[in-house]
Design an enzyme around this catalytic site. Structure first.
Site, PDB file in Angstrom:
ATOM      1  N   CYS B  85       4.280   1.133   5.119  1.00 33.11           N
ATOM      2  CA  CYS B  85       5.433   0.846   5.985  1.00 33.11           C
ATOM      3  C   CYS B  85       5.472  -0.614   6.414  1.00 33.11           C
ATOM      4  O   CYS B  85       6.444  -1.049   7.030  1.00 33.11           O
ATOM      5  CB  CYS B  85       5.413   1.761   7.207  1.00 33.11           C
ATOM      6  SG  CYS B  85       5.454   3.491   6.749  1.00 33.11           S
ATOM      7  N   HIS B 334      14.143   3.938  10.109  1.00 31.74           N
ATOM      8  CA  HIS B 334      12.868   3.493   9.534  1.00 31.74           C
ATOM      9  C   HIS B 334      12.821   3.766   8.031  1.00 31.74           C
ATOM     10  O   HIS B 334      12.113   4.654   7.577  1.00 31.74           O
ATOM     11  CB  HIS B 334      11.731   4.221  10.278  1.00 31.74           C
ATOM     12  CG  HIS B 334      10.351   3.878   9.818  1.00 31.74           C
ATOM     13  ND1 HIS B 334       9.990   2.631   9.349  1.00 31.74           N
ATOM     14  CD2 HIS B 334       9.212   4.626   9.787  1.00 31.74           C
ATOM     15  CE1 HIS B 334       8.696   2.642   9.029  1.00 31.74           C
ATOM     16  NE2 HIS B 334       8.208   3.834   9.275  1.00 31.74           N
TER      17      HIS B 334
END
Lengths: 129, 387
Positions: B85, B334
């Site tokens: 991420c 996200h």
């Protein structure tokens, strides 16, 4: 996953971790280099089979291959030598699963892989009632 | 490093959400074109693409050359950068470092992720690859489960209440209401968080960032290439990527986000800036507990006080240090490998007065913090209004 789990069978069946020959620290999973003192003189060592729950969670949604086991508890366990193991809990009623509860290791079916359905085994822990 | 200053000359982003009609290359090209159009006289000398799971998500690798070709920029070096991420923040760090040290004059950095094409369990599997295949995936630990373990430990060790933990998602949603590119533009209360469905006890649905598609891009230039840029720019004052022991179980203190602590300290030192000078902060709150521990690691809250401080308004809009000014990971969205680039584009919008209703008035300095794994990698960057 199948070849990978064959290669790691001693880790998965016997909780084979590492012991540093210089400072004596023990680790699971095994390490290439001691996280305590930096020594590369680390050897395989079987871990103790008992410990205590540091923290835990209950999963309802799982990774592919684990559906049949859901819901299950996942716990971080501190073994008696200080090493930490991330593990599933089995045969442990909800009311016994608590931070600080004593647990012991066992070997169970870990997952069933792919279309051929090959079975992988490995460590899980049981709360000692 | 050489003395040249580094600027964000222009930026682009897509709305985050369900882009059923667009592919991964479509999204990357869309954000890139917006960034390139903002400074048409600048030709990027390198492309860096931050992405986590294009292979499992779109059956596509080799994103560097793919994007260079799609943009008509074949010939220049182009790379995919993967750090789970924190892929976006890590790609940016490489681009920034190359321009800063004088290897190149300009770089296009893009973060892109396509998550909504996958079934939920496929997303879980893809995300779990940020952790150890041999010892974490092996026991069936989803990424949410690891953060659930961490959240329980945090709450028990630090005596943090359910309502306190909910406060960061509440701030995110409040800020996203007026953010055009945000995935969820709806305010919520702590009560909504604590009554949402259980994901990995004690973490509930509203503790967790959603799944979405998106891409964000910037064009980085040195002082020489900046003469070809025409609009207001943002100066990149400093940045650092740090790593920590890979898995939670390898760490002495799980509540110490060491990668973030080191990256933040390093980035601020390189920027020559005191943290007190920051006017806003984009925090990587993929899970509520991660936001709280990040604020503690960066020193804005004392240990165990991140969520409590948020509840007391320390990080809300209008405070001295507003966080997640467009909704953060929880509400802006996200799209994992793109998230770091969204944060950076948002900092750029704030420092060039392009933030609309979300503008932090008079903002001069901003920082972004982008995590891969459970703080296994952290990429922190510091930005200033270009003078």
């Amino acid at each position: 996953m199948t070849i990978q789990s064959w290669r790691l069978r001693d880790r998965y069946y016997r909780l084979l971790g590492s012991k540093c020959e210089d400072c004596g620290d023990e680790f699971f999973p095994p390490v290439y280099r001691c996280r305590g003192c930096g020594s590369e003189r680390v050897k395989d060592k079987q871990m103790p089979q008992t410990g205590k729950i540091i923290t835990y969670t209950k999963l309802h949604e799982t990774l592919p291959g684990f559906e049949a086991q859901a819901p299950f508890f996942l716990a971080l366990v501190r073994l008696e030598n200080g090493a930490k193991v991330l593990t599933q809990l089995v045969d442990s009623p909800d009311e016994l699963v608590k931070t600080g509860a004593k647990v012991r290791a066992t070997v169970r079916r870990a997952r069933v892989d792919g279309e051929s359905g090959q079975i992988t085994y490995g460590y899980k822990f049981i709360v000692a009632s | 490093m050489a003395k040249s200053k580094v600027y964000i000359a222009s930026a682009g982003l897509t709305k985050i959400g369900d882009h059923w009609g667009k592919s991964l290359p479509d999204l990357a090209v869309e954000a890139s074109r917006m960034a390139l159009k903002g400074a048409p006289r600048v030709k990027p000398q390198q492309i860096l693409v931050g992405n986590m799971f294009s292979a499992i998500g779109a059956g596509q690798e080799h994103l560097g050359a793919l994007l260079a070709s799609a943009l008509g920029l074949s010939g220049i070096p182009a790379f995919k950068v993967e750090a789970a991420c924190s892929s976006g923040g890590s790609a940016f760090n490489l681009g920034y470092s190359l321009v800063k040290c004088g290897a190149i004059d300009s770089a296009l950095v893009v973060g892109v992720e396509k998550m909504r094409d996958l079934e939920p369990e496929e997303v879980s599997q893809a995300l779990s690859m940020a952790e150890s295949a041999e010892y974490t995936q092996f026991v069936g630990a989803t990424f949410a489960a690891l953060n659930g373990l961490l959240a329980r430990y945090y709450m028990e060790q630090m005596n943090v209440s359910r309502d306190e933990l909910s406060s960061i998602p509440v701030i995110d949603h409040a800020n996203a209401v007026t953010a055009e590119h945000a995935q969820f533009r709806k305010a919520i209360t702590a009560d909504v968080v604590s009554r949402s469905s259980m994901i990995a006890d004690p973490l509930r649905l509203f503790d967790c960032a959603p799944v979405g598609d998106g891409a964000a891009a910037v064009l980085l230039v040195n002082e020489k290439a900046a003469s070809g840029a025409r609009k207001a720019m943002t100066e990149v004052l400093g940045g650092q990527v740090s790593t920590a022991e890979f898995s939670l179980y390898e760490r002495d203190d799980m509540l110490d986000f060491k990668a973030t602590r080191h990256a933040f300290r390093g980035a601020m030192q390189r920027a020559g800036l005191s943290p007190k000078k920051l006017d806003l902060l984009e925090v990587h709150d993929a899970f509520s507990v991660v936001g709280a521990l990040s604020l503690e690691a960066m020193g804005f809250s004392k240990k165990g006080m991140g969520a409590r401080d948020a509840k007391e308004g320390k990080y809300s809009r209008g405070s001295d240090l507003p966080i997640n000014t467009f909704g953060g990971l929880k509400a802006r969205g996200h799209p994992v490998g793109a998230t770091g680039m969204y944060q950076i584009v948002e900092a750029h919008m704030q420092l060039t007065d392009r933030a609309g209703e979300n503008q932090v008035e008079g903002a001069r300095y901003a920082a972004t913090q982008n995590i891969g794994g459970v703080d296994s990698t952290s990429a922190v960057h510091v930005f200033g209004r270009a003078s």
